[in-house]
Scaffold this motif. Sequence first.
Motif, PDB file in Angstrom:
ATOM      1  N   ILE A 106       0.832  -1.206   0.000  1.00 44.81           N
ATOM      2  CA  ILE A 106       0.000   0.000   0.000  1.00 44.81           C
ATOM      3  C   ILE A 106       0.864   1.254   0.000  1.00 44.81           C
ATOM      4  O   ILE A 106       0.595   2.212  -0.737  1.00 44.81           O
ATOM      5  CB  ILE A 106      -0.955  -0.011   1.209  1.00 44.81           C
ATOM      6  N   ASP A 107       1.916   1.271   0.806  1.00 41.16           N
ATOM      7  CA  ASP A 107       2.803   2.441   0.849  1.00 41.16           C
ATOM      8  C   ASP A 107       3.468   2.673  -0.503  1.00 41.16           C
ATOM      9  O   ASP A 107       3.597   3.817  -0.962  1.00 41.16           O
ATOM     10  CB  ASP A 107       3.870   2.255   1.929  1.00 41.16           C
ATOM     11  N   THR A 108       3.893   1.581  -1.148  1.00 46.23           N
ATOM     12  CA  THR A 108       4.529   1.703  -2.462  1.00 46.23           C
ATOM     13  C   THR A 108       3.551   2.262  -3.482  1.00 46.23           C
ATOM     14  O   THR A 108       3.890   3.157  -4.270  1.00 46.23           O
ATOM     15  CB  THR A 108       5.054   0.335  -2.943  1.00 46.23           C
ATOM     16  N   PHE A 109       2.323   1.745  -3.464  1.00 41.66           N
ATOM     17  CA  PHE A 109       1.335   2.211  -4.443  1.00 41.66           C
ATOM     18  C   PHE A 109       0.971   3.673  -4.211  1.00 41.66           C
ATOM     19  O   PHE A 109       0.876   4.455  -5.174  1.00 41.66           O
ATOM     20  CB  PHE A 109       0.069   1.357  -4.394  1.00 41.66           C
ATOM     21  N   THR A 110       0.743   4.056  -2.964  1.00 39.37           N
ATOM     22  CA  THR A 110       0.355   5.445  -2.694  1.00 39.37           C
ATOM     23  C   THR A 110       1.471   6.414  -3.079  1.00 39.37           C
ATOM     24  O   THR A 110       1.200   7.514  -3.567  1.00 39.37           O
ATOM     25  CB  THR A 110      -0.030   5.635  -1.215  1.00 39.37           C
ATOM     26  N   ASP A 111       2.724   5.999  -2.899  1.00 37.10           N
ATOM     27  CA  ASP A 111       3.846   6.845  -3.328  1.00 37.10           C
ATOM     28  C   ASP A 111       3.836   7.020  -4.846  1.00 37.10           C
ATOM     29  O   ASP A 111       4.050   8.131  -5.361  1.00 37.10           O
ATOM     30  CB  ASP A 111       5.178   6.229  -2.887  1.00 37.10           C
ATOM     31  N   ILE A 112       3.596   5.924  -5.561  1.00 44.58           N
ATOM     32  CA  ILE A 112       3.538   5.983  -7.024  1.00 44.58           C
ATOM     33  C   ILE A 112       2.400   6.891  -7.475  1.00 44.58           C
ATOM     34  O   ILE A 112       2.568   7.755  -8.343  1.00 44.58           O
ATOM     35  CB  ILE A 112       3.348   4.572  -7.617  1.00 44.58           C
ATOM     36  N   PHE A 144       4.429  -7.240  -6.172  1.00 39.29           N
ATOM     37  CA  PHE A 144       3.878  -5.963  -5.716  1.00 39.29           C
ATOM     38  C   PHE A 144       2.364  -6.150  -5.563  1.00 39.29           C
ATOM     39  O   PHE A 144       1.886  -6.579  -4.519  1.00 39.29           O
ATOM     40  CB  PHE A 144       4.261  -4.871  -6.707  1.00 39.29           C
ATOM     41  N   LEU A 145       1.585  -5.870  -6.603  1.00 38.13           N
ATOM     42  CA  LEU A 145       0.151  -6.161  -6.550  1.00 38.13           C
ATOM     43  C   LEU A 145      -0.178  -7.471  -7.264  1.00 38.13           C
ATOM     44  O   LEU A 145      -1.259  -8.021  -7.088  1.00 38.13           O
ATOM     45  CB  LEU A 145      -0.659  -5.009  -7.154  1.00 38.13           C
ATOM     46  N   GLY A 146       0.746  -7.954  -8.088  1.00 41.59           N
ATOM     47  CA  GLY A 146       0.643  -9.308  -8.621  1.00 41.59           C
ATOM     48  C   GLY A 146      -0.310  -9.519  -9.776  1.00 41.59           C
ATOM     49  O   GLY A 146      -0.538 -10.655 -10.185  1.00 41.59           O
ATOM     50  N   GLY A 147      -0.898  -8.447 -10.330  1.00 36.49           N
ATOM     51  CA  GLY A 147      -1.888  -8.612 -11.390  1.00 36.49           C
ATOM     52  C   GLY A 147      -1.302  -9.104 -12.697  1.00 36.49           C
ATOM     53  O   GLY A 147      -0.123  -8.895 -12.985  1.00 36.49           O
ATOM     54  N   ASP A 148      -2.141  -9.745 -13.516  1.00 39.39           N
ATOM     55  CA  ASP A 148      -1.709 -10.265 -14.815  1.00 39.39           C
ATOM     56  C   ASP A 148      -2.579  -9.769 -15.962  1.00 39.39           C
ATOM     57  O   ASP A 148      -2.460 -10.257 -17.078  1.00 39.39           O
ATOM     58  CB  ASP A 148      -1.727 -11.796 -14.810  1.00 39.39           C
ATOM     59  N   PHE A 149      -3.475  -8.826 -15.700  1.00 41.40           N
ATOM     60  CA  PHE A 149      -4.343  -8.300 -16.749  1.00 41.40           C
ATOM     61  C   PHE A 149      -3.704  -7.050 -17.361  1.00 41.40           C
ATOM     62  O   PHE A 149      -3.078  -6.263 -16.653  1.00 41.40           O
ATOM     63  CB  PHE A 149      -5.705  -7.898 -16.175  1.00 41.40           C
ATOM     64  N   THR A 150      -3.891  -6.874 -18.654  1.00 37.90           N
ATOM     65  CA  THR A 150      -3.496  -5.601 -19.246  1.00 37.90           C
ATOM     66  C   THR A 150      -4.398  -4.514 -18.656  1.00 37.90           C
ATOM     67  O   THR A 150      -5.507  -4.815 -18.170  1.00 37.90           O
ATOM     68  CB  THR A 150      -3.657  -5.620 -20.771  1.00 37.90           C
ATOM     69  N   PRO A 151      -3.963  -3.250 -18.678  1.00 34.71           N
ATOM     70  CA  PRO A 151      -4.813  -2.185 -18.126  1.00 34.71           C
ATOM     71  C   PRO A 151      -6.213  -2.165 -18.734  1.00 34.71           C
ATOM     72  O   PRO A 151      -7.208  -2.010 -18.013  1.00 34.71           O
ATOM     73  CB  PRO A 151      -4.035  -0.909 -18.467  1.00 34.71           C
TER      74      PRO A 151
END
Length: 257
Positions: A43-49, A103-110
Amino acid sequence: MANKEQIKKIKNNAELAWAAYGYFHLANKNYKPEKGSEDKKRIDTFTDIRKKELKAANIKHDDTDEIYPAPTDILNIDYKYYRDEKGNPIKSFLGFEFLVDKFLGGDFTPNQAKQFFEKYDLLIHQPNTESGFSACLFQNKETKEFTLALRGTEFRLNKDLINDYYIGTNNNDTKRIVEQYIDMLIFYEEQVRPLLERQKINQINVTGHSLGGFLTQLLALVIVYCVNVIIFRFYSLDFLYAFLWLTKGKSPDEMLQ
């Protein structure tokens, strides 16, 4: 059922099984992970991004809203891995992907992630239990079908690997594999079934990949035998899907070409 329609159902359920790997609890703004935990780091990494992205675009933000991950971000492959100082994704350690935390581990394109949540509502998400069990209940916005998607093996989760070993070797030490089975039944009885009863739904699809596929078959037996025959509460499985392997980084359309 026509072949074309059956193929479409398989593709859709492959995608739903794929989506079950999402860490959707991170999209809950009220979730407060423990200090020093992997979730706290994520969460900290994502909020910084996100803060940097909004600042670069000269967009003011609400610290309690826009900077947190949404379900589409959880599935977005752009956030799958942590990145090094040069912005390169950290995909492996000593050549092994399972040795690094995602990180968030997703595999879907945006675009695929966006289209997925335009099509489905996420009604319930069960984060990893102590045994490693995790699942999602989705509803198709158009057809109103319910699909329970059971997550498969996470290779950084030791209990998943232990369960896979005992299932694959037909080992008779059932104590090793019963934990996720029990957690699945508790999840179904305490969260899924009450929702179905409130909405007077008597059909549900169940899908899963790998270890999730094994649990899918067990749940089907429970729903059809224990629920229908013993308890006399009539539910039926519309379809059951179990997938042995999903090619990471490819959509269901690409996998079936």
